[in-house]
Design a protein around this motif. Structure first.
Motif, PDB file in Angstrom:
ATOM      1  N   LEU A 188      38.594  66.115  66.254  1.00  0.00           N
ATOM      2  CA  LEU A 188      39.672  67.085  66.088  1.00  0.00           C
ATOM      3  C   LEU A 188      39.208  68.518  65.852  1.00  0.00           C
ATOM      4  O   LEU A 188      39.900  69.462  66.241  1.00  0.00           O
ATOM      5  CB  LEU A 188      40.571  66.657  64.919  1.00  0.00           C
ATOM      6  N   ASP A 189      38.084  68.688  65.208  1.00  0.00           N
ATOM      7  CA  ASP A 189      37.611  70.027  64.848  1.00  0.00           C
ATOM      8  C   ASP A 189      36.337  70.367  65.613  1.00  0.00           C
ATOM      9  O   ASP A 189      35.609  69.476  66.058  1.00  0.00           O
ATOM     10  CB  ASP A 189      37.386  70.105  63.334  1.00  0.00           C
ATOM     11  N   PRO A 190      36.030  71.674  65.760  1.00  0.00           N
ATOM     12  CA  PRO A 190      34.896  72.080  66.606  1.00  0.00           C
ATOM     13  C   PRO A 190      33.523  71.805  66.003  1.00  0.00           C
ATOM     14  O   PRO A 190      32.529  71.825  66.722  1.00  0.00           O
ATOM     15  CB  PRO A 190      35.124  73.580  66.795  1.00  0.00           C
ATOM     16  N   VAL A 191      33.483  71.554  64.692  1.00  0.00           N
ATOM     17  CA  VAL A 191      32.211  71.315  64.013  1.00  0.00           C
ATOM     18  C   VAL A 191      32.321  70.012  63.233  1.00  0.00           C
ATOM     19  O   VAL A 191      33.359  69.724  62.636  1.00  0.00           O
ATOM     20  CB  VAL A 191      31.858  72.474  63.047  1.00  0.00           C
ATOM     21  N   ALA A 192      31.272  69.216  63.238  1.00  0.00           N
ATOM     22  CA  ALA A 192      31.256  67.955  62.492  1.00  0.00           C
ATOM     23  C   ALA A 192      30.506  68.128  61.182  1.00  0.00           C
ATOM     24  O   ALA A 192      29.576  68.925  61.087  1.00  0.00           O
ATOM     25  CB  ALA A 192      30.607  66.852  63.333  1.00  0.00           C
ATOM     26  N   GLY A 193      30.887  67.337  60.189  1.00  0.00           N
ATOM     27  CA  GLY A 193      30.200  67.384  58.902  1.00  0.00           C
ATOM     28  C   GLY A 193      31.180  67.424  57.753  1.00  0.00           C
ATOM     29  O   GLY A 193      32.359  67.094  57.897  1.00  0.00           O
ATOM     30  N   HIS A 194      30.684  67.858  56.581  1.00  0.00           N
ATOM     31  CA  HIS A 194      31.542  67.938  55.404  1.00  0.00           C
ATOM     32  C   HIS A 194      31.148  69.127  54.533  1.00  0.00           C
ATOM     33  O   HIS A 194      30.085  69.732  54.731  1.00  0.00           O
ATOM     34  CB  HIS A 194      31.495  66.642  54.592  1.00  0.00           C
ATOM     35  N   ILE A 195      32.006  69.447  53.595  1.00  0.00           N
ATOM     36  CA  ILE A 195      31.736  70.533  52.656  1.00  0.00           C
ATOM     37  C   ILE A 195      30.648  70.067  51.688  1.00  0.00           C
ATOM     38  O   ILE A 195      30.742  68.971  51.132  1.00  0.00           O
ATOM     39  CB  ILE A 195      33.008  70.919  51.899  1.00  0.00           C
ATOM     40  N   PRO A 196      29.605  70.853  51.492  1.00  0.00           N
ATOM     41  CA  PRO A 196      28.546  70.439  50.562  1.00  0.00           C
ATOM     42  C   PRO A 196      29.106  70.098  49.183  1.00  0.00           C
ATOM     43  O   PRO A 196      29.961  70.808  48.649  1.00  0.00           O
ATOM     44  CB  PRO A 196      27.643  71.669  50.509  1.00  0.00           C
ATOM     45  N   GLY A 197      28.613  69.008  48.632  1.00  0.00           N
ATOM     46  CA  GLY A 197      29.057  68.575  47.315  1.00  0.00           C
ATOM     47  C   GLY A 197      30.225  67.613  47.337  1.00  0.00           C
ATOM     48  O   GLY A 197      30.501  66.948  46.334  1.00  0.00           O
ATOM     49  N   ALA A 198      30.934  67.515  48.461  1.00  0.00           N
ATOM     50  CA  ALA A 198      32.087  66.612  48.545  1.00  0.00           C
ATOM     51  C   ALA A 198      31.623  65.160  48.611  1.00  0.00           C
ATOM     52  O   ALA A 198      30.625  64.843  49.256  1.00  0.00           O
ATOM     53  CB  ALA A 198      32.933  66.938  49.772  1.00  0.00           C
ATOM     54  N   ILE A 199      32.350  64.288  47.935  1.00  0.00           N
ATOM     55  CA  ILE A 199      32.106  62.861  48.049  1.00  0.00           C
ATOM     56  C   ILE A 199      33.201  62.249  48.921  1.00  0.00           C
ATOM     57  O   ILE A 199      34.267  62.836  49.096  1.00  0.00           O
ATOM     58  CB  ILE A 199      32.053  62.159  46.679  1.00  0.00           C
ATOM     59  N   ASN A 200      32.947  61.090  49.478  1.00  0.00           N
ATOM     60  CA  ASN A 200      33.845  60.488  50.443  1.00  0.00           C
ATOM     61  C   ASN A 200      34.643  59.346  49.829  1.00  0.00           C
ATOM     62  O   ASN A 200      34.082  58.407  49.269  1.00  0.00           O
ATOM     63  CB  ASN A 200      33.026  59.984  51.639  1.00  0.00           C
ATOM     64  N   ARG A 201      35.971  59.453  49.930  1.00  0.00           N
ATOM     65  CA  ARG A 201      36.873  58.361  49.546  1.00  0.00           C
ATOM     66  C   ARG A 201      37.932  58.256  50.653  1.00  0.00           C
ATOM     67  O   ARG A 201      38.969  58.912  50.612  1.00  0.00           O
ATOM     68  CB  ARG A 201      37.541  58.660  48.204  1.00  0.00           C
TER      69      ARG A 201
END
Length: 284
Positions: A188-201
């Motif tokens: 959906l978005d042009p860049v893959a990844g996550h915000i630094p420091g975020a945990i996944n739930r």
């Protein structure tokens, strides 16, 4: 009695005529799927609101895929379908609350406490033997009246999230799928990844196999383990565009862990600025 988190199908059936009901079903890959499904059958008296227009503001390329709508505009949209201060709002979809939670959060953002997600959505309603219809609801004789009230929903902007990269005072919780969080795929978005420091739930972890939310005590145990020593007020939820992040927020409210906030712009806003740091992989 007002409902502020969930309402089950059996209870809704007994109070249907006293509620304002909104169908929020959506498909991120097919914006026509929601209106099409609604036209094929919905809960009697239910209105339809679209994630991309009714429940979002204008996009400018920098503010994410589902920017917050203007408060006054959102208030008028809800008043137009008959919502007033004392009226119960019930929202639903066909995906375990994945999209209905957006309007649940928006109503609270406007200061309206009497809003609940139909637990299990339209499938739970139909499976309980209650009717669906293709008929459009009758417009109210007069619009409702929503007072301008203090927000019941906390929100943070990109600047606050950026500042938190240094302080780490708040825990950022990403509701997207693990593969999107890790940056292995991004449909959906042009860049893959996550915000630094975020945990996944992933928000799906809040649900039972039948699409209803897990019991409150189970959710409380799971989120308590996730938060550790942090209080709910130190938690900021996000996702791709500020929609499914609301699912984790609702789950925490249901679990009695109230007070966390939403980053409405989420990853789609964050990654629109290449100057902002980004991370990949399974580590926060």
């Amino acid at each position: 009695m007002i409902h502020t988190t969930l309402i089950d199908a059996e209870t809704l059936a007994t109070v249907l005529d006293d509620c304002v009901i909104v169908d929020c079903r959506h498909d991120l890959m097919d914006p026509t799927a929601g209106p099409r499904g609604y036209a094929e059958g919905h809960i009697p008296r239910a209105w339809f609101m679209h994630q991309d227009t009714d429940l979002a503001g204008p996009k400018n390329g920098r503010n994410g895929r589902h920017p917050l709508p203007d408060r006054a505009v959102m208030r008028r949209r809800l008043e137009a379908i008959g919502l007033s201060d004392a009226k119960q709002l019930v929202v639903y979809d066909v995906q375990g609350g994945m999209f209905a939670v957006r309007l649940w959060w928006l109503a609270r953002w406007l200061g309206h406490r009497a809003v609940a997600v139909l637990d299990g959505g339209l499938p739970a309603w139909a499976n309980a033997g209650f009717p669906v219809t293709r008929a459009a609801p009758q417009p109210p004789a007069a619009p409702g009246k929503l007072s301008e009230r203090p927000s019941l929903a906390g929100a943070v902007d990109a600047a606050a999230v950026l500042a938190n990269l240094d302080t780490r005072e708040r825990l950022l919780v990403d509701a997207r799928s693990p593969e999107r969080y890790r940056g292995e795929t991004e449909p959906l978005d042009p860049v893959a990844g996550h915000i630094p420091g975020a945990i996944n739930r992933p928000f799906q972890q809040n649900l039972r196999p039948d699409g209803r939310f897990k019991p409150a005590e189970v959710l409380r145990q799971e989120f308590a383990a996730l938060l550790g020593e942090r209080s709910p007020r130190q938690v900021v939820h996000q996702c791709g565009s500020g929609v499914t992040g609301c699912h984790n927020l609702l789950a925490m409210e249901l679990a009695g862990l109230a007070g966390s906030s939403l980053y409405p712009g989420s990853w789609s806003e964050w990654c629109a600025d290449p100057a902002r740091p980004m991370a990949t992989g399974s580590e926060p």
